[in-house]
Design a protein around this motif. Structure first.
Motif, PDB file in Angstrom:
ATOM      1  N   PHE A 139       0.861  -1.183   0.000  1.00 28.57           N
ATOM      2  CA  PHE A 139       0.000   0.000   0.000  1.00 28.57           C
ATOM      3  C   PHE A 139       0.897   1.233   0.000  1.00 28.57           C
ATOM      4  O   PHE A 139       2.117   1.132   0.161  1.00 28.57           O
ATOM      5  N   ASP A 140       0.294   2.383  -0.177  1.00 30.18           N
ATOM      6  CA  ASP A 140       1.010   3.661  -0.131  1.00 30.18           C
ATOM      7  C   ASP A 140       0.662   4.373   1.160  1.00 30.18           C
ATOM      8  O   ASP A 140      -0.521   4.537   1.493  1.00 30.18           O
ATOM      9  N   ALA A 141       1.698   4.779   1.898  1.00 26.87           N
ATOM     10  CA  ALA A 141       1.512   5.562   3.111  1.00 26.87           C
ATOM     11  C   ALA A 141       1.887   7.008   2.798  1.00 26.87           C
ATOM     12  O   ALA A 141       3.063   7.356   2.758  1.00 26.87           O
ATOM     13  N   PHE A 142       0.879   7.826   2.500  1.00 29.40           N
ATOM     14  CA  PHE A 142       1.090   9.239   2.156  1.00 29.40           C
ATOM     15  C   PHE A 142       2.057   9.383   0.983  1.00 29.40           C
ATOM     16  O   PHE A 142       2.970  10.200   0.990  1.00 29.40           O
ATOM     17  N   GLY A 143       1.862   8.531  -0.014  1.00 27.46           N
ATOM     18  CA  GLY A 143       2.671   8.608  -1.213  1.00 27.46           C
ATOM     19  C   GLY A 143       3.933   7.777  -1.189  1.00 27.46           C
ATOM     20  O   GLY A 143       4.619   7.668  -2.201  1.00 27.46           O
ATOM     21  N   VAL A 144       4.262   7.170  -0.046  1.00 29.19           N
ATOM     22  CA  VAL A 144       5.463   6.343   0.069  1.00 29.19           C
ATOM     23  C   VAL A 144       5.034   4.874   0.077  1.00 29.19           C
ATOM     24  O   VAL A 144       4.267   4.458   0.946  1.00 29.19           O
ATOM     25  N   PRO A 145       5.500   4.061  -0.878  1.00 31.24           N
ATOM     26  CA  PRO A 145       5.072   2.646  -0.932  1.00 31.24           C
ATOM     27  C   PRO A 145       5.634   1.841   0.238  1.00 31.24           C
ATOM     28  O   PRO A 145       6.790   2.013   0.620  1.00 31.24           O
ATOM     29  N   PHE A 146       4.801   0.983   0.800  1.00 29.68           N
ATOM     30  CA  PHE A 146       5.225   0.075   1.872  1.00 29.68           C
ATOM     31  C   PHE A 146       5.347  -1.317   1.289  1.00 29.68           C
ATOM     32  O   PHE A 146       4.354  -1.885   0.806  1.00 29.68           O
ATOM     33  N   PRO A 147       6.544  -1.916   1.292  1.00 28.88           N
ATOM     34  CA  PRO A 147       6.761  -3.196   0.599  1.00 28.88           C
ATOM     35  C   PRO A 147       5.949  -4.343   1.202  1.00 28.88           C
ATOM     36  O   PRO A 147       5.766  -4.423   2.421  1.00 28.88           O
ATOM     37  N   ARG A 148       5.503  -5.229   0.350  1.00 33.11           N
ATOM     38  CA  ARG A 148       4.798  -6.421   0.815  1.00 33.11           C
ATOM     39  C   ARG A 148       5.705  -7.295   1.688  1.00 33.11           C
ATOM     40  O   ARG A 148       5.249  -7.868   2.683  1.00 33.11           O
ATOM     41  N   TYR A 149       6.965  -7.379   1.300  1.00 30.14           N
ATOM     42  CA  TYR A 149       7.856  -8.269   2.042  1.00 30.14           C
ATOM     43  C   TYR A 149       8.074  -7.773   3.467  1.00 30.14           C
ATOM     44  O   TYR A 149       8.215  -8.569   4.391  1.00 30.14           O
ATOM     45  N   ARG A 150       8.097  -6.454   3.640  1.00 38.88           N
ATOM     46  CA  ARG A 150       8.257  -5.924   4.995  1.00 38.88           C
ATOM     47  C   ARG A 150       7.052  -6.282   5.853  1.00 38.88           C
ATOM     48  O   ARG A 150       7.190  -6.615   7.034  1.00 38.88           O
ATOM     49  N   ALA A 151       5.868  -6.230   5.266  1.00 38.27           N
ATOM     50  CA  ALA A 151       4.662  -6.648   5.990  1.00 38.27           C
ATOM     51  C   ALA A 151       4.718  -8.137   6.306  1.00 38.27           C
ATOM     52  O   ALA A 151       4.285  -8.576   7.392  1.00 38.27           O
ATOM     53  N   PHE A 152       5.247  -8.935   5.386  1.00 38.71           N
ATOM     54  CA  PHE A 152       5.408 -10.369   5.615  1.00 38.71           C
ATOM     55  C   PHE A 152       6.355 -10.625   6.792  1.00 38.71           C
ATOM     56  O   PHE A 152       6.078 -11.479   7.644  1.00 38.71           O
ATOM     57  N   MET A 153       7.457  -9.877   6.851  1.00 41.04           N
ATOM     58  CA  MET A 153       8.382  -9.985   7.977  1.00 41.04           C
ATOM     59  C   MET A 153       7.683  -9.696   9.294  1.00 41.04           C
ATOM     60  O   MET A 153       7.855 -10.422  10.289  1.00 41.04           O
ATOM     61  N   MET A 154       6.894  -8.650   9.321  1.00 41.49           N
ATOM     62  CA  MET A 154       6.199  -8.262  10.549  1.00 41.49           C
ATOM     63  C   MET A 154       5.202  -9.329  10.972  1.00 41.49           C
ATOM     64  O   MET A 154       5.076  -9.646  12.160  1.00 41.49           O
ATOM     65  N   ALA A 155       4.490  -9.909   9.996  1.00 49.28           N
ATOM     66  CA  ALA A 155       3.506 -10.948  10.317  1.00 49.28           C
ATOM     67  C   ALA A 155       4.185 -12.190  10.877  1.00 49.28           C
ATOM     68  O   ALA A 155       3.690 -12.806  11.843  1.00 49.28           O
ATOM     69  N   ILE A 156       5.321 -12.579  10.311  1.00 49.81           N
ATOM     70  CA  ILE A 156       6.060 -13.739  10.808  1.00 49.81           C
ATOM     71  C   ILE A 156       6.502 -13.512  12.246  1.00 49.81           C
ATOM     72  O   ILE A 156       6.402 -14.410  13.108  1.00 49.81           O
ATOM     73  N   SER A 157       6.986 -12.320  12.552  1.00 55.64           N
ATOM     74  CA  SER A 157       7.480 -12.027  13.894  1.00 55.64           C
ATOM     75  C   SER A 157       6.358 -12.059  14.931  1.00 55.64           C
ATOM     76  O   SER A 157       6.501 -12.664  15.998  1.00 55.64           O
ATOM     77  N   VAL A 158       5.241 -11.413  14.625  1.00 54.49           N
ATOM     78  CA  VAL A 158       4.108 -11.407  15.555  1.00 54.49           C
ATOM     79  C   VAL A 158       3.561 -12.825  15.722  1.00 54.49           C
ATOM     80  O   VAL A 158       3.220 -13.253  16.839  1.00 54.49           O
TER      81      VAL A 158
END
Length: 315
Positions: A139-158
């Motif tokens: 998704f875009d956070a105020f025009g800055v793209p947030f990578p899918r892989y970073r979200a995947f990393m966060m989900a694995i950790s939680v």
């Protein structure tokens, strides 16, 4: 016109906040196994970051042949087997000699693994390819793209935090593992093999480090110095959060991730210098901030944020 500075400020805080959370959750992935091994075995494993590096290299080797998803499963299993071998034929023999002997053994093991990795894969950095489903922006956070892989990393950790907490506190196996540390004779009398329990715990800790290596290796560069670069911070996380506390390690990981990320992003000038590039800035101080936090924590609360206080202690 007044909305432009507001949107710029929101973009700065949201994007850097997400980046800090992602880095902090990666630190937790790595520190979870270290915390688990110390809380259940009393072993401070200096080779833990080397298992992280080993997982990254195993995933790199397997990924080229079998793909990312297979390497995500097989690389941690392979490192867990290495951990089981280390505990069975190394740490178990040293257990009667106390924690100093165990610490020195893992200290030497870390150097041995590092040298073996250099012999096997050389000194050149390696890069791994992400699967298409994890590549690109989520998704875009105020025009800055947030990578899918970073979200995947966060989900694995939680997910790792939730699974470990439930497994240790709710399952019968978790209760046996916790009891084996404090009451090994009673556990043995109930028919459980305490030595096998400790082997399982150490293998699990090594496997968790390898999961962080697989995930982190695809986010960053896989190279022989990756254990040395992140290993000290992992010990800071474990001590600041409270040795043996998964919840404390989680909070400390997030705190350190956000602290370093915003220190670099803000880059406040602390001491003036003669030139434009001279002087002390917050960004230059960022690598030292976790260790400053460690010192302050030990001075104020030696047991860590969520560590158990010693009986009769004032802190």
């Amino acid at each position: 016109m007044s909305t432009v500075p507001l949107l710029h400020a929101l973009s700065f805080w949201v994007t850097n906040g997400l980046s800090g959370l992602a880095f902090g959750l990666l630190l937790f992935m790595l520190s979870a196994g270290l915390t688990l091994v110390f809380s259940l075995m009393g072993v401070m494993n200096f080779a833990h970051a080397s298992f992280y590096m080993l997982g990254a290299y195993f995933a790199f080797a397997l990924g080229h042949r079998l793909g990312f998803w297979s390497s995500l499963v097989l690389a941690p299993l392979a490192v867990a087997l290495v951990g089981a071998f280390v505990e069975r034929y190394g740490l178990r023999r040293l257990r009667v000699h106390g924690q100093i002997a165990e610490l020195l053994f893992t200290f030497g093991l870390a150097y041995l693994i590092d040298e073996m990795v250099k012999l096997a894969w050389g000194l050149s950095p390696q890069t791994a390819t992400l699967p298409a489903v994890l590549d690109g922006p989520l998704f875009d956070a105020f025009g800055v793209p947030f990578p899918r892989y970073r979200a995947f990393m966060m989900a694995i950790s939680v997910g790792m935090l939730l699974v470990l907490t439930l497994a240790l506190k709710r399952s019968r196996t978790g209760l046996v593992i916790e009891a084996a540390r404090t009451h090994p004779d009673a556990v043995a009398a109930l028919g459980h093999d305490v030595d096998r329990v400790f082997t399982l715990v150490f293998a699990l800790g090594a496997g968790l480090a390898a999961v962080a290596g697989v995930v982190g290796g695809h986010a960053f560069v896989v190279e022989p110095g990756m254990a040395d670069s992140i290993g000290p911070i992992v010990f800071v996380v474990a001590v600041v959060g409270g040795l043996g506390s998964l919840g404390g390690a989680f909070l400390a990981s997030l705190g350190i991730g956000l602290l370093q990320t915003f220190a670099v992003a803000l880059d406040i000038r602390l001491l003036p210098g003669a030139g434009a590039q001279s002087g002390l800035t917050l960004a230059r101080l960022a690598p030292a901030l976790p260790y400053l936090l460690l010192i302050l924590t030990l001075l104020i609360r030696p047991s860590g944020w969520l560590g158990a206080r010693p009986a009769g202690g004032d802190n």
